[in-house]
Design a protein around this motif. Structure first.
Motif: not given
Length: 142
Positions: A117, A120, A124
């Motif tokens: 996570q 990610r 992003q």
């Protein structure tokens, strides 16, 4: 996890390192005794079974304390009773290890999920940064 054999509750915790030391030493001693006596020429099947029962009784006394074998088996030397008892101890050990592995895997999986996570989110954020600096129509030159 409780271990009950022949109606007798045995006290032991396979997650406790001190108990695990006794457990491993007792099981290894029984294995080594069995291997050492394997080549022995017993005068009868009964003598062979008696030797196996004695090794198992010693194992229980080593792990759970003196007198445990008498509590479990009395004075009776029934090979199937003794073998079934060792099977129960082995299953208890496997189940305890499985419980620990399941717990560890859940923890590790949570750690891996959190790390994924974070990756990610970082990707992003990088994509948003690139987009804000170069605009959505920015193309890389080859």
């Amino acid at each position: 996890m409780d271990l009950i054999i022949n109606g007798v509750k045995l006290e032991g915790d396979l997650m406790d390192i001190d108990f695990m030391d006794k457990f491993e030493a007792g099981m290894l001693k029984m294995r080594d005794t069995a291997q050492a006596r394997r080549a022995e020429k017993f005068p009868s099947a009964a003598a062979c079974y008696r030797a196996q029962c004695e090794a198992i009784r010693t194992c229980f006394d080593d792990i759970f304390g003196p007198g445990t074998a008498v509590k479990l088996f009395g004075e009776k030397m029934n090979i199937m009773d003794h073998m079934s008892a060792i099977e129960a101890v082995s299953k208890w050990s496997v189940d305890s290890r499985k419980a620990l592995n399941d717990f560890t895997n859940r923890y590790t999986q949570r750690q891996n999920n959190a790390a994924a996570q974070q990756r990610r989110q970082a990707q992003q954020q990088t994509a948003q940064f690139v987009s804000s600096k170069h605009g959505p129509s920015h193309k890389h030159r080859n």
